[in-house]
Motif scaffolding. Structure first.
Motif, short mmCIF file in Angstrom:
data_model
loop_
_atom_site.label_atom_id
_atom_site.label_comp_id
_atom_site.label_asym_id
_atom_site.label_seq_id
_atom_site.Cartn_x
_atom_site.Cartn_y
_atom_site.Cartn_z
N ARG A 160 0.72 -1.12 0.16
CA ARG A 160 -0.04 -0.07 -0.02
C ARG A 160 0.75 1.34 -0.13
O ARG A 160 0.60 2.32 -0.57
N TYR A 161 2.16 1.35 0.64
CA TYR A 161 2.90 2.30 0.70
C TYR A 161 3.63 2.64 -0.40
O TYR A 161 3.54 3.64 -0.97
N ARG A 162 3.82 1.69 -1.16
CA ARG A 162 4.42 1.72 -2.70
C ARG A 162 3.39 2.23 -3.67
O ARG A 162 3.55 3.16 -4.35
N GLU A 163 1.96 1.51 -3.63
CA GLU A 163 0.81 1.77 -4.46
C GLU A 163 0.60 3.38 -4.19
O GLU A 163 0.44 4.11 -5.15
N VAL A 174 -1.75 17.01 -0.97
CA VAL A 174 -1.38 15.46 -0.59
C VAL A 174 -2.65 14.80 -1.05
O VAL A 174 -3.62 14.96 -0.71
N LEU A 175 -1.84 13.54 -1.27
CA LEU A 175 -2.64 12.33 -1.70
C LEU A 175 -2.88 11.45 -0.62
O LEU A 175 -1.59 11.06 0.19
N GLY A 176 -3.93 11.22 0.05
CA GLY A 176 -4.17 10.33 1.37
C GLY A 176 -5.02 9.28 0.87
O GLY A 176 -6.03 9.21 0.05
N ALA A 177 -4.67 8.19 1.76
CA ALA A 177 -5.29 7.10 1.60
C ALA A 177 -5.85 6.37 2.98
O ALA A 177 -4.97 6.22 3.67
N HIS A 178 -7.21 6.09 3.35
CA HIS A 178 -7.60 5.59 4.38
C HIS A 178 -7.63 3.97 4.16
O HIS A 178 -8.73 3.78 3.43
N MET A 179 -6.88 3.30 4.81
CA MET A 179 -7.13 1.84 4.46
C MET A 179 -7.67 0.90 5.89
O MET A 179 -7.23 1.22 7.01
N SER A 180 -8.79 0.42 5.58
CA SER A 180 -9.58 -0.23 6.57
C SER A 180 -8.78 -1.38 7.53
O SER A 180 -8.00 -2.14 6.76
N TRP A 181 -8.80 -1.11 8.74
CA TRP A 181 -8.12 -1.81 9.51
C TRP A 181 -8.76 -3.53 9.55
O TRP A 181 -8.03 -4.53 9.99
N GLN A 182 -9.75 -3.77 8.74
CA GLN A 182 -10.43 -5.14 8.63
C GLN A 182 -9.31 -5.90 7.93
O GLN A 182 -9.23 -7.03 7.99
N TRP A 183 -8.47 -5.06 6.92
CA TRP A 183 -7.38 -5.94 6.33
C TRP A 183 -6.48 -6.57 7.24
O TRP A 183 -6.15 -7.73 7.19
N ALA A 184 -6.06 -6.08 8.28
CA ALA A 184 -5.26 -6.79 9.33
C ALA A 184 -5.98 -7.86 10.08
O ALA A 184 -5.51 -9.02 10.32
N ARG A 185 -7.07 -7.79 10.10
CA ARG A 185 -8.16 -8.94 10.79
C ARG A 185 -8.10 -9.99 9.81
O ARG A 185 -7.77 -11.35 10.19
N ASP A 186 -8.10 -9.80 8.44
CA ASP A 186 -8.08 -10.88 7.54
C ASP A 186 -6.88 -11.59 7.38
O ASP A 186 -6.75 -12.92 7.37
N VAL A 187 -5.97 -10.78 7.57
CA VAL A 187 -4.34 -11.55 7.43
C VAL A 187 -4.24 -12.33 8.85
O VAL A 187 -3.66 -13.45 8.64
N GLU A 188 -4.89 -12.03 9.91
CA GLU A 188 -4.68 -12.87 11.13
C GLU A 188 -5.58 -14.17 10.97
O GLU A 188 -5.05 -15.02 11.36
N ARG A 189 -6.70 -13.94 10.58
CA ARG A 189 -7.44 -15.11 10.19
C ARG A 189 -6.71 -16.12 9.25
O ARG A 189 -6.92 -17.14 9.43
N SER A 190 -6.27 -15.66 8.23
CA SER A 190 -5.62 -16.48 7.34
C SER A 190 -4.46 -17.36 7.95
O SER A 190 -4.21 -18.52 7.56
N VAL A 191 -3.63 -16.59 8.91
CA VAL A 191 -2.74 -17.21 9.35
C VAL A 191 -3.11 -18.22 10.72
O VAL A 191 -2.59 -19.33 10.79
N ALA A 204 -11.47 0.58 -6.32
CA ALA A 204 -11.80 -0.65 -6.73
C ALA A 204 -10.92 -1.75 -6.92
O ALA A 204 -11.15 -3.01 -6.60
N SER A 205 -9.81 -1.50 -7.33
CA SER A 205 -8.51 -2.25 -7.33
C SER A 205 -8.19 -2.96 -6.05
O SER A 205 -7.87 -4.13 -6.01
N TYR A 206 -8.45 -2.26 -4.94
CA TYR A 206 -8.22 -2.92 -3.54
C TYR A 206 -9.09 -2.43 -2.73
O TYR A 206 -9.33 -1.32 -2.29
N GLY A 207 -10.01 -3.56 -2.30
CA GLY A 207 -11.20 -3.24 -1.51
C GLY A 207 -11.14 -2.66 -0.20
O GLY A 207 -11.96 -2.20 0.45
N TYR A 208 -9.73 -2.67 0.28
CA TYR A 208 -9.54 -2.25 1.53
C TYR A 208 -9.50 -1.06 1.78
O TYR A 208 -9.04 -0.29 2.63
N TYR A 209 -9.32 -0.14 0.50
CA TYR A 209 -9.07 1.39 0.67
C TYR A 209 -10.40 1.88 0.83
O TYR A 209 -11.35 1.91 -0.02
N SER A 210 -10.81 2.43 2.19
CA SER A 210 -11.97 3.08 2.74
C SER A 210 -12.19 4.31 1.93
O SER A 210 -13.28 5.00 1.77
#
Length: 778
Positions: free
Chosen positions: A73-76, A188-205, A104-110
């Motif tokens: 996300r940092y790079r994108e 300034v270009l800003g992006a708010h990424m949903s913290w739900q992304w971290a929850r999904d990472v945790e569940r996958s592992v 739309a390309s990354y659903g976690y961008y709120s």
């Protein structure tokens, strides 16, 4: 009435086979259980370690996924901020469409939006918050400062615009400055990424462990606040050892610790370090599992190990019983044969095939023993026939020995009674056990009065009693006594209180009652009186000689110096010879007087702390005239730091020592040679040496160098004059100062005499500091 031990013995086996079976059984059980315990302990440690490393690996995987996701996300967002189709010169609708596609390309961008330098949102995906003032938001300010990632926070402006969820909306902010084609920052270009992304990472592992073992994962920020975790944990501040270790090291690990809920957990931990250009936010991933659930496989392993150990112990015990019965069967047969021998039955103890080597050896030995018993029985009958004759013979021999011992005892008693010297026997407790007639005559106590009394109280002067008692106590402890086998001069006390000077010779003897000291005492009072008279005579004569000799020597010196006018050559030669002889006689009288003072214990020492080097230099200067007459050069050399060396000495006496050494060196040095005096420091002592270049000291004479009147034969010592007293006096003076004196010599290469003294402030053995001391000899 039976005791507990008697009652217990009723149930213990009596046969060897039963004992061996019991021993095999107990040994098998102990060894099996011990081996099982060791294996189970090792396996348990490995299983526990494996479980802990598995949790640590899960924490590391989760942390790695989080860091890599944030890096993407940092790079994108950084790449989006570099697009030229978001500039102010592009239509508003087109700019919004571009952001919509990215969202739309990354659903976690709120939320995605571009704010101008005034903080107003110019354009955003789906038009959310366009026109809103975000200048006060941390992501806007930090992006302009070069900080492009913001930590997790709850939604502020978007909470009313986005659909409601069960958990509060939380975002991770990523923002980069937007620059125009000239490189100027225009927004300034800003992006708010949903913290739900971290929850999904945790569940996958955690999908596997979470269902099977009730494992839980937590994400904690750098301040210790829970960002993601089990229900009710989000937002709580934690202070845990696992967090401290994760922050202190770079590698993942695990430990068992107690959490605020009072339960113990096995916790795997890993701290994020960022990825590539993404610096990271210092998140720590904790994967915890209740200790009871985590170590459930360990409990099952212990149960399996215990069961296997019990089963193996039972099998080994059964095998031990069978083996014990097999082993003890030949011994049972041998015991039956022994019983028959005791009953008098004829038994053949021959070897049989199939028996053990040890049993065969025992059978053969029993056969030999039986034969020996028969032979010894026959011999015993013969011995009984001659026993009375042998007893009578031994009785006569014993009587003869008793008579011999009595005669020897009587002979020794007679010798002691007729001895001219007093004899005293003292036991190891210090009491008198023997006392002859000479002792009665010398000391005044009858034998019956002296026997059994402490010798220290009876015959030792009061001032010497403590020393005598200490020496006796030391003998009882160590078995050694300095005076044994030596002739010692001491004082004893008579019955009337007067003291007598004696020579005492002691030895250690022994009887059936124990060891004792045999002491012969010889009265030397008359000899000591003669010696004192001799010393007084020598002292008187020496003093009487010194006065006229001094006048003669002074007069001859004045004549030799020309005080009476120039003398004829033959008269001048005679005066020189007389002057030299008078000086030699003065030195001889001086040495005799010093020797008499030493023997009388009246040589005085006036010691003060003073530099040593000036004393040596003055002594060398005083001998310059003598050296010039002999054609010898004198030199004084100072070692490193010699100027600061001080010692507590009598200046005159040390000068006398140096003068004697220099005089000897000059006498035995060839003309044209050099005598070197050196002062130097050796450890905590000062060393003064006088080295000549003469012929050296003969090997045979060296042991007698410091003896009185000792002079080497076969050298020029006799021709050079001297009394042989100078070195003996030097040795006494140096040792009174607590020093040591010695020499090194090689024939034909010269001799070096040297003595050492303790430096001021160091122990010298005779006390330190100024004061007057007297030389005391025993």
């Amino acid at each position: 009435m039976s005791t507990p031990s008697t009652f217990l013995r009723r149930f213990l086996p009596r046969a060897l086979g039963a004992w061996m079976a019991l021993a095999f059984t107990l040994l098998s059980i102990i060894l099996t259980l011990a081996l099982t315990a060791v294996i189970e302990r090792k396996a348990t440690e490995q299983v526990k370690s494996g479980i802990g490393f598995r949790l640590a690996e899960l924490a590391a995987q989760t942390s790695d996924k989080l860091e890599r996701g944030m890096f993407e996300r940092y790079r994108e967002v950084n790449l989006i901020a570099q697009r030229r189709d978001l500039g102010a010169d592009v239509a508003q609708a087109r700019r919004r469409e571009t952001l919509d596609r990215v969202q739309a390309s990354y659903g976690y961008y709120s939320w995605l939006g571009l704010a101008g330098m005034d903080g107003r949102v110019q354009v955003s995906a789906r038009g959310l918050l366009e026109g809103a003032d975000v200048s006060a938001r941390p992501w806007f300010r930090d992006a302009l400062k070069g900080i492009h990632v913001g930590d997790v926070h709850e939604a502020k402006l978007l909470s009313r615009l986005l659909p409601r969820q069960q958990e509060p909306l939380r975002f991770v902010d990523v923002a980069f400055p937007y620059r125009d084609e000239h490189g100027n920052t225009v927004g300034v270009l800003g992006a708010h990424m949903s913290w739900q992304w971290a929850r999904d990472v945790e569940r996958s592992v955690m999908a596997g462990i979470g269902t099977r073992r009730k494992g839980e994962a937590l994400i904690v920020d750098a301040r210790g606040t829970v960002l993601l975790g089990p229900q009710g944990m989000a937002g709580r501040h934690l202070v845990l050892s696992s967090l401290h270790r994760a922050r202190a090291g770079k590698d993942a690990g695990y430990l068992v610790e107690r959490w605020p809920d009072g339960r113990d957990y096995l916790v795997g931990y890993a701290r994020g370090q960022g990825y590539a250009q993404y610096p990271g936010l210092g998140w720590t991933v904790l994967v915890r599992q209740d200790v009871a659930d985590a170590y459930a496989p360990v409990r099952r392993l212990r149960e399996y190990g215990l069961s296997a150990g019990v089963l193996l112990a039972a099998l080994f015990s059964l095998a031990g019983v069978l083996v014990a019965r097999r082993i003890t069967r030949p011994l049972g047969e041998l015991a039956e044969s022994a019983r028959r021998i005791r009953a008098g039955e004829p038994v053949k103890l021959g070897t049989e095939s199939g028996r053990y080597v040890e049993v065969q050896a025992l059978s053969g030995t029993l056969e030999v023993l039986v034969a020996d018993l028969v032979r010894q029985g026959t011999e015993l009958k013969e011995l009984n026939a001659t026993l009375e004759q042998r007893v009578a013979q031994r009785t006569r021999e014993l009587e003869q020995a008793v008579v011999t011992v009595g005669a020897s005892k009587q002979r020794i008693a007679t010798i002691l009674e007729t001895a001219q010297d007093a004899f005293v026997g003292i036991d190891t407790q210090g009491c008198i056990c023997d006392w002859n007639s000479a002792a009665e005559t010398m000391l005044g106590w009858r034998r019956d009065e002296a026997l059994g009394r402490p010798a220290a109280e009876l015959v030792v002067p009061p001032r010497l009693r403590a020393h005598a008692q200490a020496a006796l106590a030391r003998f009882r402890e160590t078995g050694t006594l300095d005076i044994l086998g030596r002739r010692v001069e001491t004082m004893l006390c008579r019955r009337d209180g007067s003291e007598v000077t004696v020579e005492m010779t002691s030895g250690l003897a022994g009887t059936a009652e124990g060891p004792f000291f045999s002491i012969f005492v010889h009265d030397i009072s008359e000899r000591k009186q003669v010696e004192r008279m001799k010393n007084e005579f020598v002292s008187t004569v020496s003093h009487e000689l010194r006065t006229p000799l001094t006048a003669i020597s002074a007069s001859l010196a004045l004549l030799a110096d020309g005080m009476a006018g120039e003398l004829p050559e033959d008269a001048k030669g005679l005066v020189g010879v007389a002057n030299a002889s008078s000086e030699r006689l003065v030195r001889l009288v001086g040495d005799v007087l010093d020797l008499q003072k030493i023997d009388a214990g009246r040589m005085e020492f006036d010691r003060t702390v003073q530099p040593v080097l000036p004393i040596a230099e003055a002594a060398v200067a005083s001998m310059a005239s003598l050296a010039a007459q002999a054609g010898v050069t004198l030199a004084c050399e100072a070692g490193p730091g010699a100027d600061d060396l001080e010692a507590s000495v009598d200046r005159d006496r040390i000068t006398q020592v140096l003068a004697n050494l220099l005089s000897n060196a000059v006498k035995f040095s060839p003309a044209g040679s050099t005598v070197l005096t050196r002062v130097e420091r050796i450890g905590d002592r000062v060393r003064l040496s006088v080295a000549d270049q003469g012929d050296g000291i003969p090997e045979a004479f060296r042991p007698r160098v410091f003896q009185r009147f000792a002079q080497a034969d076969g050298t020029n010592s006799r021709r050079s004059g001297g009394t042989g007293l100078g070195l003996a006096i030097c040795k006494t003076i140096v040792e009174e100062h607590g020093g040591t004196i010695g020499f090194e010599s090689r024939e034909g290469q010269g001799t070096t005499f040297a003595f050492t003294l303790a430096l001021a402030g160091q122990a010298s053995g005779q006390g330190e500091g100024p004061g007057r001391t007297m030389l005391h000899l025993p």
